[in-house]
Write an enzyme that holds these catalytic residues in place. Structure first.
Site, PDB file in Angstrom:
ATOM      1  N   LYS A  42       0.816  -1.210   0.000  1.00  0.00           N
ATOM      2  CA  LYS A  42       0.000   0.000   0.000  1.00  0.00           C
ATOM      3  C   LYS A  42       0.859   1.273   0.000  1.00  0.00           C
ATOM      4  CE  LYS A  42      -4.017  -2.239   0.743  1.00  0.00           C
ATOM      5  NZ  LYS A  42      -3.627  -3.649   0.855  1.00  0.00           N
TER       6      LYS A  42
HETATM    7  C1  LIG Z   1      -4.269  -4.780   0.438  1.00  0.00           C
HETATM    8  C2  LIG Z   1      -3.471  -6.010   0.368  1.00  0.00           C
HETATM    9  C3  LIG Z   1      -3.766  -7.018  -0.557  1.00  0.00           C
HETATM   10  C4  LIG Z   1      -4.950  -6.934  -1.496  1.00  0.00           C
HETATM   11  O1  LIG Z   1      -4.794  -5.925  -2.462  1.00  0.00           O
HETATM   12  P1  LIG Z   1      -6.063  -5.380  -3.275  1.00  0.00           P
HETATM   13  O2  LIG Z   1      -5.563  -4.241  -4.080  1.00  0.00           O
HETATM   14  O3  LIG Z   1      -7.066  -4.971  -2.240  1.00  0.00           O
HETATM   15  O4  LIG Z   1      -6.563  -6.517  -4.096  1.00  0.00           O
HETATM   16  C5  LIG Z   1      -2.929  -8.123  -0.605  1.00  0.00           C
HETATM   17  N1  LIG Z   1      -1.875  -8.242   0.243  1.00  0.00           N
HETATM   18  C6  LIG Z   1      -1.584  -7.309   1.151  1.00  0.00           C
HETATM   19  C7  LIG Z   1      -0.435  -7.526   2.073  1.00  0.00           C
HETATM   20  C8  LIG Z   1      -2.358  -6.163   1.247  1.00  0.00           C
HETATM   21  O5  LIG Z   1      -2.051  -5.221   2.150  1.00  0.00           O
END
Ligand SMILES: *Cc1c(COP(=O)(O)O)cnc(C)c1O
Length: 494
Positions: free
Chosen positions: A111
């Site tokens: 993120k």
């Molecule tokens: C948010 C997240 C995901 C999922 O990603 P999306 O964009 O919501 O599909 C997968 N792995 C981790 C560690 C995340 O923080």
């Protein structure tokens, strides 16, 4: 470049799309067309560092920003914020699998790739279109978004940020990261419910006219840092383009040669960014959508029926514990060739009945681009164990889901194409779940002792931001019912 909504014809520039987050009728902003990446540009990007690659890709979408503004935003986001000089290193780990490590940022999950940049994009956008209003960022999180948004927005002028997370739906380390967050403009609140409750609550507040008036009175305006915000999507497109350049540079593929992408998926934001990269001309073959036990997307890709009326599981990969994948709406918009009426209807059905079915034609398009698979709890742990014992590569629970689904895909299809697997979190963020996969011994009860033991056993380093949490005081202790989210917001803004 102009933007429209998935549910109604709109014609806005990127600054408006980024400030509003969600379109007023409830749709998501999407580009009216996909800019193409020319061969010439690829050649240039292959010679460039990550920041330059980001600059060139962002420029294609943010045409209402000046070059200097984009450069300023990119520099602020990626210079000295990541523990590796390259924020998104690509590592060849086994066979044709290359892990794209997206967790070298300050909160140790992918993120950060978007949320270190979003505050810059948002404040620049607000200066263009929201004449001096304070932006109030509302976030619903399954764990990683919350901390990444808090870290990005803490003490950013003219912004306030409010994060809601499911009380029992995040890892101990994630909770610790959020509840210790410092900053004059931040609020964090647990809710009694799961992630979908938090997300639904936040969406309802966005659409609440009373709440809007309340903010307007204070010269404030809501915005979103969730992946429904278009400003989250473009930075994610960058790393798929970057991975393509790195595959070319390492000699694994030639220019123009196809590669596959595997993404551990929850809200469908990360994999959608790979789909966007493909629409822009990056030669991606299959987009492999990996789910955990909450496998609503696996079923959807198989049958064309989206059905959230099913049991919700809390798993060791909590950031993927989602039954309503918001960004799927954007994919539907593109596959239905911009038919907002049909997309609006499907979303209405999802809201009213919890289910919808796409046309056969759209299902065929989905199957042409995507492969869906899932991985249960036991297999997740087994995969971490195997990857570590066979290749001495330590991965987190989300990444393990992706690796397992990739292995299933190869076993089923025999596809030997070079593949990029998104590695979305540091294993230390989920140490309590990762540790039993590398040792059979009794585990210490304390979270930080677990982290230290994991480091000793595997010879890998604890990320500095996680080590630093041990001595930080807990600052946010509120937990509310899901109906009380609005009241919490009002009391904070007062
Ligand atoms: C948010 C997240 C995901 C999922 O990603 P999306 O964009 O919501 O599909 C997968 N792995 C981790 C560690 C995340 O923080």
């Amino acid at each position: 470049m102009r933007f429209t909504s998935t549910r109604a014809k709109k014609d806005v520039e990127s600054a408006t799309a980024i400030c509003q987050g969600l379109s007023d009728e409830g749709g998501l902003f999407v580009p009216q067309s996909f800019p193409k990446i020319s061969d010439q540009l690829i050649e240039k990007l292959c010679q460039s560092d990550y920041q330059q690659r980001a600059f060139e890709i962002l420029k294609l979408y943010l045409t209402d920003f000046t070059d200097d503004e984009i450069r300023y935003c990119v520099h602020g986001a990626y210079e000295n914020k990541f523990d590796d000089n390259n924020p998104a290193p690509l590592k060849a780990v086994f066979g044709n699998a290359n892990l794209l490590e997206l967790w070298h940022g300050p909160t140790c999950a992918f993120k950060d790739m978007a949320l270190q940049l979003l505050p810059y994009l948002l404040t620049k956008s607000a200066a263009k279109v929201s004449d001096g209003k304070t932006m109030v960022i509302l976030v619903a999180t399954s764990g990683d978004t919350g901390k990444a948004a808090l870290d990005g927005f803490a003490d950013v002028e003219n912004t306030k940020i409010i994060v809601f997370y499911p009380e029992d739906g995040v890892s101990p380390m994630q909770k610790r990261q959020m509840t210790t967050q410092e900053g004059q403009n931040v609020a964090v609140c647990a809710i009694k419910g799961n992630f979908d409750d938090a997300q639904t609550g936040v969406k309802a507040i966005f659409g609440d006219q009373d709440m809007k008036a309340y903010l307007a009175n204070k010269n404030m305006e809501f915005s979103s840092a969730n992946s429904i915000n278009f400003g989250r999507l473009v930075p994610q497109v960058v790393y798929y383009v970057s991975a393509y350049c790195d595959l070319i540079n390492s000699g694994k593929i030639k220019k123009g040669e196809t590669f596959n992408v595997v993404v551990p998926t929850g809200n469908f934001g990360n994999i959608l960014a790979a789909f966007y990269a493909k629409q822009m001309g990056i030669p991606i073959g299959k987009l492999i959508c990996a789910s955990n036990k909450n496998n609503v997307l696996t079923d959807f890709i198989e049958t064309g029926i989206y059905d959230k009326n099913r049991q919700f599981f809390t798993t060791v990969s909590p950031s993927m514990d989602i039954l309503i994948s918001s960004n799927l709406e954007r994919l539907l918009y593109h596959l239905y060739n911009g038919d907002t009426k049909t997309v609006g209807g499907l979303m209405q059905a999802l809201k009213a009945e919890g289910t919808y079915r796409v046309s056969d034609e759209v299902l065929q398009k989905i199957k042409a681009d995507f492969f869906g698979g899932y991985c249960d709890e036991q297999e997740t742990q087994k995969t971490i164990h195997e990857l570590f014992t066979k290749y001495h590569y330590l991965c987190d629970t989300h990444t393990a889901v992706a690796v397992k689904v990739y292995n299933d895909y190869v076993a089923k299809t025999g596809d030997q194409t070079q593949t990029v697997i998104a590695s979305t979190a540091s294993p230390y963020k989920f140490a309590a779940s990762v540790l039993p996969c590398v040792t059979g011994d009794d585990l210490p009860a304390d979270d930080f002792e677990k982290v230290e033991l994991l480091s000793r056993l595997t010879g890998t380093a604890i990320p500095a931001p996680l080590a630093a949490l041990q001595t930080k005081p807990v600052l946010h202790k509120t937990c509310c019912e899901k109906q009380e989210m609005g009241a919490f917001i009002k009391s904070f803004l007062n």
